[in-house]
Design an enzyme around this catalytic site. Structure first.
Site, short mmCIF file in Angstrom:
data_model
loop_
_atom_site.label_atom_id
_atom_site.label_comp_id
_atom_site.label_asym_id
_atom_site.label_seq_id
_atom_site.Cartn_x
_atom_site.Cartn_y
_atom_site.Cartn_z
N LEU A 52 0.82 -1.21 0.00
CA LEU A 52 0.00 0.00 0.00
C LEU A 52 0.86 1.26 0.00
CD1 LEU A 52 -2.98 -1.01 2.27
CD2 LEU A 52 -3.09 -0.25 -0.10
N ALA A 64 1.86 1.66 -3.55
CA ALA A 64 0.72 2.10 -4.36
C ALA A 64 0.40 3.57 -4.12
CB ALA A 64 -0.50 1.23 -4.06
N GLU A 65 0.35 3.99 -2.87
CA GLU A 65 0.04 5.40 -2.59
C GLU A 65 1.15 6.31 -3.09
OE1 GLU A 65 -1.71 8.51 0.67
OE2 GLU A 65 -1.75 6.36 1.12
N SER A 66 2.39 5.88 -2.98
CA SER A 66 3.51 6.68 -3.46
C SER A 66 3.44 6.88 -4.97
CB SER A 66 4.85 6.02 -3.09
OG SER A 66 4.99 5.95 -1.70
N SER A 115 0.35 9.07 -5.90
CA SER A 115 0.56 10.48 -5.55
C SER A 115 1.58 11.13 -6.48
CB SER A 115 1.02 10.61 -4.09
OG SER A 115 -0.03 10.23 -3.23
#
Length: 141
Positions: free
Chosen positions: A59, A62-64, A67
């Protein structure tokens, strides 16, 4: 003056200094008109106790990448970006090698963006399917 693809990737990776992305060895490796790809090595530092990739590390990857994709496609001198919701379905485990996260825009709104992030292994097998919503807000003086 428009920056080259190589310069943008280099700047993205430099911005990871002293962050979670550096801690997890996340590296941006490619981007295009509607996507961004990063990779992360699968080592004991991102394992859960039984020796497979930790879902939380997945996660974070994925968020990195999601963003970063939003940062590239909005004017970061005028807006700042925050992830506001992330979800994932973990489908397969990985013990070693690299995982690759490809973020693709589903929606590019003025204030909200929706991205699908496909996390795959070195053989392009789907490891996790993630969804990220980001928020772009105007910077104030």
């Amino acid at each position: 003056m428009q920056l080259s693809k190589e310069t943008i990737i280099e700047q993205a990776n430099k911005s990871c200094k002293n962050t979670l992305m550096e801690t997890l060895d996340i590296e941006v490796i490619d981007y295009g008109d509607n996507f961004l790809i990063a990779r992360m090595p699968v080592t004991p530092k991102v394992h859960q106790p039984d020796g497979v990739l930790h879902g939380g590390a997945t996660l974070a990857l994925a968020e990195s990448v999601g963003s970063f994709a939003t940062h590239i496609f909005v004017d970061i001198n005028k807006y700042f970006v925050r992830g506001i919701e992330i979800s994932a379905n973990h489908l397969k485990s990985v013990r070693e090698g690299y995982v690759y996260a490809k973020a693709t825009f589903v929606h590019k709104g003025r204030s909200t963006q929706l991205l699908e992030i496909r996390v795959t292994d070195e053989k392009d097998r789907l490891i996790s399917l993630c969804k990220l919503t980001t928020l772009s807000l105007p910077r104030t003086a």
